[in-house]
Design an enzyme around this catalytic site. Structure first.
Site, PDB file in Angstrom:
ATOM      1  CG  PHE A 145      -1.816   1.231   1.253  1.00 60.41           C
ATOM      2  CD1 PHE A 145      -2.962   1.264   0.479  1.00 60.41           C
ATOM      3  CD2 PHE A 145      -1.501   2.342   2.027  1.00 60.41           C
ATOM      4  CE1 PHE A 145      -3.781   2.392   0.470  1.00 60.41           C
ATOM      5  CE2 PHE A 145      -2.322   3.466   2.018  1.00 60.41           C
ATOM      6  CZ  PHE A 145      -3.464   3.484   1.240  1.00 60.41           C
ATOM      7  CG  ASP A 231       5.649   3.303   1.534  1.00 63.72           C
ATOM      8  OD1 ASP A 231       5.741   3.949   2.605  1.00 63.72           O
ATOM      9  OD2 ASP A 231       4.589   3.246   0.867  1.00 63.72           O
ATOM     10  CE  LYS A 260      -0.470   5.551   7.757  1.00 63.66           C
ATOM     11  NZ  LYS A 260      -0.225   4.975   6.454  1.00 63.66           N
TER      12      LYS A 260
HETATM   13  C1  LIG Z   1      -0.519   5.251   5.044  1.00 65.51           C
HETATM   14  C2  LIG Z   1       0.458   4.818   4.053  1.00 65.51           C
HETATM   15  C3  LIG Z   1       0.675   5.521   2.878  1.00 65.51           C
HETATM   16  C4  LIG Z   1      -0.163   6.724   2.478  1.00 65.51           C
HETATM   17  O1  LIG Z   1      -0.039   7.759   3.377  1.00 65.51           O
HETATM   18  P1  LIG Z   1      -1.126   8.968   3.359  1.00 65.51           P
HETATM   19  O2  LIG Z   1      -0.572   9.936   4.346  1.00 65.51           O
HETATM   20  O3  LIG Z   1      -2.433   8.357   3.757  1.00 65.51           O
HETATM   21  O4  LIG Z   1      -1.163   9.481   1.985  1.00 65.51           O
HETATM   22  C5  LIG Z   1       1.674   5.100   2.023  1.00 65.51           C
HETATM   23  N1  LIG Z   1       2.425   4.034   2.323  1.00 65.51           N
HETATM   24  C6  LIG Z   1       2.251   3.310   3.444  1.00 65.51           C
HETATM   25  C7  LIG Z   1       3.145   2.154   3.737  1.00 65.51           C
HETATM   26  C8  LIG Z   1       1.258   3.669   4.343  1.00 65.51           C
HETATM   27  O5  LIG Z   1       1.074   2.951   5.447  1.00 65.51           O
END
Ligand SMILES: *Cc1c(COP(=O)(O)O)cnc(C)c1O
Length: 417
Positions: A145, A231, A260
């Site tokens: 994700f 990521d 985050k």
């Molecule tokens: C939450 C998340 C995102 C997206 O972050 P947003 O601030 O919601 O755009 C991307 N990568 C990972 C691994 C995430 O957990």
């Protein structure tokens, strides 16, 4: 207007209801009013133990005095200037991150998806500048994700994210989840620009990548002159007991996206890169109106200041051991509910034999907030400041949850997702 929510999943009665907020979330019917440390209080003054941290965001808990002070101070001085001018807080935070990580340079964003967008653009631009504009494809992994923009949903590729949204951004090769390194190697072509992976999948169900496989990915990237992107939007910023998850291994990425936890609740993200990749982004190639504004930087600098204090990350590792031990014990006690305990630091998951939504809802009845994820997993992402006593309180609630579900569950249907 009713057309807006018209959807084959919605029954006739609901069809004509339009709400002022687009119903993109199936929300639990609770409204929180205030937070204090690891606790949230709703409008009826009911107290909840927060083991979700607003999806891994409030890593320092709620209402942390250092964060409140930093943000209030900044709020009375200056909120926003745009990136047409120097922003002192950006340089401060960037220098701290450069010192603490692989990175040589970075771009501040307002979210994780934006940080990932920057990573994708930077990857393409890097190869373009090297005279290889056809190297645009990025290898990603099932269950990943990376956000909800058109670019990042294409990177994940699942129907759940992409259905109905038309033509997707070209250029992602999505492979089965991580363990088949031979398959990764075979998938690298003269069009491959990078490998993109979460060192620990969050939404995908707290699925860690082994150190050995991270190392192989690094070697493959080097052999083929492609980039390695991590990521760490969810697994970064202290979550695993290291500032970034990759630091538990010796494997360094070329680009890392985080968000985050980095703002402790203030919208903030970052895309960091090593020197060779940073050269790709010159004046005018990328931008953001808000990205890294003085308020965001006050929050970001306060968060990292606390995290880099002596003993902070050790505390995360210590609490992780205690919590993991207790969760393994819980699994032993309720083997028909809990299948596997996995994850690292305070990014832990329980892979269940049952629907995680049932667990999530029942746990809330016992006043603990968790987060469901894919792969039948329930996530535990408590604030990193939790104490042994908080863990004890959590385990009582989780125990009650398991006990209730065992007594009230229909027979387990194996193999069903
Ligand atoms: C939450 C998340 C995102 C997206 O972050 P947003 O601030 O919601 O755009 C991307 N990568 C990972 C691994 C995430 O957990």
């Amino acid at each position: 207007m009713s057309q807006l929510i018209k959807n084959s999943d919605i029954t006739k009665d609901e069809e004509n209801i339009i709400t002022p907020i687009l119903p993109t979330y199936a929300r639990a019917d609770i409204t929180f009013e205030r937070g204090d440390g690891v606790y949230l209080y709703d409008i009826n003054d009911q107290k909840y133990l927060d083991f979700g941290s607003g999806i891994g965001v409030c890593n320092l808990g709620h209402n942390h005095p250092a964060l409140v002070k930093a943000l209030c101070n900044q709020a009375s001085k200056l909120w926003h200037t745009s990136n047409l001018y120097n922003i002192k807080g950006q340089e401060e935070l960037a220098l701290k991150l450069v010192e603490a990580t692989f990175a040589d340079s970075m771009f501040f964003t307002n979210s994780g998806a934006e940080a990932m967008e920057c990573a994708i653009k930077m990857t393409r631009k890097y190869h373009y500048d090297k005279g290889q504009p056809d190297r645009q494809r990025i290898i990603t992994f099932e269950g990943c994700f990376h956000g909800r923009t058109l670019g990042t949903i294409a990177a994940a590729g699942t129907e759940k994210l992409t259905k109905g949204f038309g033509t997707m951004l070209e250029g992602f090769d999505i492979l089965p989840f991580y363990n088949d390194m031979a398959k990764v190697e075979k998938s690298i072509t003269e069009h491959t620009a990078a490998i993109l992976i979460e060192p620990i999948q969050g939404e995908g169900g707290i699925r860690p990548v082994s150190k050995e496989n991270l190392k192989i990915l690094r070697e493959l990237a080097d052999q083929h002159n492609i980039l390695l992107i991590f990521d760490e939007v969810q697994c970064g910023m202290g979550r695993t007991g290291h500032l970034f998850a990759y630091q538990a291994s010796n494997v360094m990425p070329d680009i890392l996206a985080s968000a985050k936890g980095i703002g402790g609740g203030f919208p903030l993200g970052v895309c960091m890169a090593n020197e060779k990749v940073s050269h790709a982004m010159t004046a005018g190639t990328h931008g953001s109106t808000y990205g890294g504004n003085p308020l965001a930087m006050a929050a970001g600098n306060a968060v990292i200041g606390v995290m880099l204090e002596e003993g902070f990350l050790d505390h995360v590792l210590k609490m992780s051991e205690v919590l993991k031990f207790e969760l393994l014990r819980l699994r032993k006690e309720y083997p028909t509910i809990i299948d596997v305990v996995r994850g690292s630091g305070l990014m832990l998951g329980l892979k269940l034999h049952i629907d995680p939504a049932l667990f999530f809802n029942q746990a809330r009845e016992y006043k603990i907030l968790l987060i469901p994820a894919s792969d039948r997993t329930i996530r535990l992402l408590p604030p990193l400041i939790i104490s042994k006593q908080d863990i004890k309180t959590a385990m009582q609630a989780l125990s009650k949850t398991c006990c209730y579900l065992m007594k009230n569950m229909p027979a387990e249907k194996d193999g069903e997702e």
